[in-house]
Design a protein around this motif. Structure first.
Motif, PDB file in Angstrom:
ATOM      1  N   GLU A 116      11.078  -0.072   2.320  1.00  0.00           N
ATOM      2  CA  GLU A 116       9.704  -0.358   2.737  1.00  0.00           C
ATOM      3  C   GLU A 116       8.710   0.487   1.952  1.00  0.00           C
ATOM      4  O   GLU A 116       7.652   0.001   1.531  1.00  0.00           O
ATOM      5  CB  GLU A 116       9.544  -0.097   4.238  1.00  0.00           C
ATOM      6  CG  GLU A 116       8.144  -0.414   4.751  1.00  0.00           C
ATOM      7  CD  GLU A 116       7.985  -0.180   6.244  1.00  0.00           C
ATOM      8  OE1 GLU A 116       6.849   0.061   6.679  1.00  0.00           O
ATOM      9  OE2 GLU A 116       9.013  -0.224   6.971  1.00  0.00           O
ATOM     10  N   ILE A 148       8.108  -0.835  -1.484  1.00  0.00           N
ATOM     11  CA  ILE A 148       7.192  -1.986  -1.415  1.00  0.00           C
ATOM     12  C   ILE A 148       5.753  -1.499  -1.278  1.00  0.00           C
ATOM     13  O   ILE A 148       4.838  -2.006  -1.950  1.00  0.00           O
ATOM     14  CB  ILE A 148       7.574  -2.907  -0.239  1.00  0.00           C
ATOM     15  CG1 ILE A 148       8.947  -3.538  -0.474  1.00  0.00           C
ATOM     16  CG2 ILE A 148       6.516  -3.992  -0.042  1.00  0.00           C
ATOM     17  CD1 ILE A 148       9.490  -4.306   0.709  1.00  0.00           C
ATOM     18  N   HIS A 149       5.535  -0.499  -0.426  1.00  0.00           N
ATOM     19  CA  HIS A 149       4.183   0.044  -0.256  1.00  0.00           C
ATOM     20  C   HIS A 149       3.685   0.727  -1.540  1.00  0.00           C
ATOM     21  O   HIS A 149       2.494   0.657  -1.863  1.00  0.00           O
ATOM     22  CB  HIS A 149       4.147   1.028   0.908  1.00  0.00           C
ATOM     23  CG  HIS A 149       4.293   0.388   2.252  1.00  0.00           C
ATOM     24  ND1 HIS A 149       3.560  -0.718   2.624  1.00  0.00           N
ATOM     25  CD2 HIS A 149       5.095   0.696   3.317  1.00  0.00           C
ATOM     26  CE1 HIS A 149       3.890  -1.061   3.860  1.00  0.00           C
ATOM     27  NE2 HIS A 149       4.828  -0.225   4.298  1.00  0.00           N
ATOM     28  N   PRO A 195       0.858  -4.745   1.190  1.00  0.00           N
ATOM     29  CA  PRO A 195       1.578  -3.462   1.174  1.00  0.00           C
ATOM     30  C   PRO A 195       0.641  -2.325   0.791  1.00  0.00           C
ATOM     31  O   PRO A 195      -0.275  -2.504  -0.015  1.00  0.00           O
ATOM     32  CB  PRO A 195       2.652  -3.683   0.098  1.00  0.00           C
ATOM     33  CG  PRO A 195       2.844  -5.162   0.042  1.00  0.00           C
ATOM     34  CD  PRO A 195       1.502  -5.756   0.329  1.00  0.00           C
ATOM     35  N   GLY A 207      -0.383  -4.299   5.927  1.00  0.00           N
ATOM     36  CA  GLY A 207       0.992  -4.479   5.449  1.00  0.00           C
ATOM     37  C   GLY A 207       1.991  -3.760   6.332  1.00  0.00           C
ATOM     38  O   GLY A 207       3.057  -4.294   6.658  1.00  0.00           O
ATOM     39  N   ARG A 208       1.647  -2.545   6.765  1.00  0.00           N
ATOM     40  CA  ARG A 208       2.549  -1.778   7.642  1.00  0.00           C
ATOM     41  C   ARG A 208       2.647  -2.445   9.019  1.00  0.00           C
ATOM     42  O   ARG A 208       3.705  -2.419   9.657  1.00  0.00           O
ATOM     43  CB  ARG A 208       2.038  -0.343   7.769  1.00  0.00           C
ATOM     44  CG  ARG A 208       2.043   0.403   6.435  1.00  0.00           C
ATOM     45  CD  ARG A 208       1.555   1.831   6.584  1.00  0.00           C
ATOM     46  NE  ARG A 208       1.460   2.498   5.292  1.00  0.00           N
ATOM     47  CZ  ARG A 208       2.460   3.091   4.665  1.00  0.00           C
ATOM     48  NH1 ARG A 208       3.661   3.103   5.223  1.00  0.00           N
ATOM     49  NH2 ARG A 208       2.277   3.676   3.490  1.00  0.00           N
TER      50      ARG A 208
END
Length: 501
Positions: free
Chosen positions: A472, A475-476, A447, A452-453
């Protein structure tokens, strides 16, 4: 000046990466709010039609901030169509992938002019052991190893790994500009003991017979930092065992690789314009040691590091090699044209010369392909090797196997500093390696990184279900915190390496 190089190189590398994101975002009509190099407070900015281009204080990264990327609500329908999450998953996937892809491609493109202009560094042979498979195959000092078993020898580890298999190897060497194929069968050599004695007394000769009266000489490793009495067939040696290294039995062909030659690349001054060595001078002897190539220089440096009362010993089966340390004034014999000249210099001054980059010539010249197509082929394969090596280093890092191969900003500054003292080719090579490494690093499925993306986009493309953008981004954000902790850890490792910890 090193700081300037560091900032320019890092800025350029980051700019290429972020340019990939920017161009693909524009391609898919995503509104880009900011194109930033660095993090932290703004140094300056320029406002474009839609995008603000800014340079920030800390040049340790960068970002392209797109409309809606943080999951915020957008009331205007026209603006909403330009937001990142309004685009289908495959477009978001390509926008995210473009950054690492541009980084890697930039490295590949940069390697080509390096190879065309300067050639490529390949391992050279410095010493050939008498009676070895290498001598039987008529390998010589100065030969360059082009490939082994069809693999281009970009690094000595490629050669060593093939030899360690113990199977016959096919070498292609370059001698006098021509390629020549040789077949060798590696031979098993016994284990090697390398150790250093302080306050050493006596002279070793022949085979090691006993250690403190024990005829099992393998117990030597148990006496580090203790006083030992070593009985050899031809004499007794006493001293404090300060260092011990055991290299297990292994397959070898009987060569050592070249590094620098004992030939000065430029004039060396002692003080007030006084020449000590001139460009082209060759060191042929220091005290009792003949100097012919790189391995001799390595031994010489170790002797200069040890000091006068220490002794370094290498034992491989029945083969013994030993040297006493050097300190104070040492006698150096050089060859200048047809003349032989003796000079007395301080051991510390000679040690400093060996530590300074770009003072000595390379042992073997770089291989410069005559055929442009071969240059392209070598350039691509060199980049493939860098890419795979970077991926392997990252894998080992996260497995906690080898942390020495990973450097952060501090370590990177040291690498750039050393390259800047060597020349433009070294600097460009470092830039190419950094940009490829940045691309690979960003593909990690973590992330906050592009990888991660990409994973989130792939999952959506497969399941046809979109994760809530706000979830999302949380999480990042957590991933970003982890990366900052990792950044501090790697910086700590860099500083530790600098301090010798």
């Amino acid at each position: 000046m090193v700081i300037v190089y560091f900032i320019l190189i890092l800025t350029g590398v980051i700019m290429v990466h972020e340019l990939g994101h920017y161009l693909f975002a524009r391609l898919f009509k995503v509104k880009v709010l900011e194109f930033a190099i660095g993090f932290g407070p703004k140094i300056f900015s320029v406002k474009g039609r839609e995008t603000t281009f800014r340079l920030n204080v800390f040049p340790i990264g960068g970002y392209v901030r797109m409309l809606g990327e943080e999951g915020e609500e957008i009331a205007d329908e026209e603006e909403k169509e330009k937001s990142f999450y309004a685009k289908p998953a495959w477009q978001r996937f390509l926008i995210t992938l473009a950054g690492p892809l541009f980084s890697i491609l930039a490295g590949y493109l940069l390697f080509l002019p390096i190879t065309l202009n300067w050639g490529i560094a390949l391992p050279g042979i410095d010493e050939v052991v008498p009676g070895s498979p290498a001598e039987e195959a008529e390998l010589r000092r100065g030969d360059v190893v082009y490939s082994i078993n069809g693999k281009i020898a970009f690094d000595t580890s490629i050669i060593s790994n093939e030899i360690q298999k113990g199977l016959p190897v096919e070498l292609v060497i370059i001698r006098n500009g021509e390629k020549k194929s040789l077949r060798l069968i590696p031979r098993m050599y016994p284990e090697t003991y390398e150790f250093v004695l302080e306050s050493a007394e006596g002279t070793p000769s022949g085979k090691l017979v006993s250690v403190n009266g024990n005829r099992d000489t393998s117990v030597l490793k148990e006496f580090v930092n203790e006083y030992v009495v070593l009985e050899f067939e031809g004499g007794t040696v006493k001293g404090i065992l300060k260092q011990f290294n055991e290299i297990p039995a292994r397959y070898m062909i009987g060569i050592s690789f070249s590094g620098l030659a004992p030939v000065f690349k430029k004039d060396i001054y002692f003080k007030e314009g006084l020449f000590v060595f001139k460009k082209g001078d060759r060191i042929v002897r220091v005290e009792d040691q003949e100097i012919e190539g790189w391995q001799d220089l390595v031994v010489l440096y170790q002797r200069l590091t040890l000091g006068k009362d220490a002794m370094m010993v290498s034992l491989q089966g029945n083969d013994l090699e030993w040297w006493r340390g050097l300190s104070g004034s040492v006698r150096v014999v050089i060859k200048r044209g047809d003349s032989t000249i003796e000079k007395n210099v301080e051991a510390s001054f000679l040690k400093n010369i060996l530590e300074t980059p770009d003072l000595l010539e390379m042992g073997v010249p770089r291989y410069k392909p005559k055929n442009p197509l071969e240059a392209v082929n070598l350039s691509v394969k060199a980049c493939n090797y860098v890419l795979l090596t970077t991926a392997s280093s990252l894998k080992n890092f996260f497995r906690n196997v080898q942390t020495g191969q990973i450097v952060g900003v501090v370590g990177l500054a040291g690498v750039i500093s050393a390259a800047s003292k060597t020349g433009l080719e070294a600097v460009l090579t470092v830039v190419a390696v950094i940009t490829i490494s940045l691309g690979v690093l960003n593909l990690l499925p973590l992330p906050a990184l592009d990888g991660g993306r990409i994973i989130f986009s792939l999952v959506e493309m497969i399941t046809r279900k979109r994760l809530n953008p706000q979830v999302e981004n949380i999480i990042h954000f957590l991933g970003f915190i982890f990366l900052m902790i990792l950044f501090l850890y790697i910086t700590f490792l860099d500083i530790g390496r600098m301090m010798g910890i």
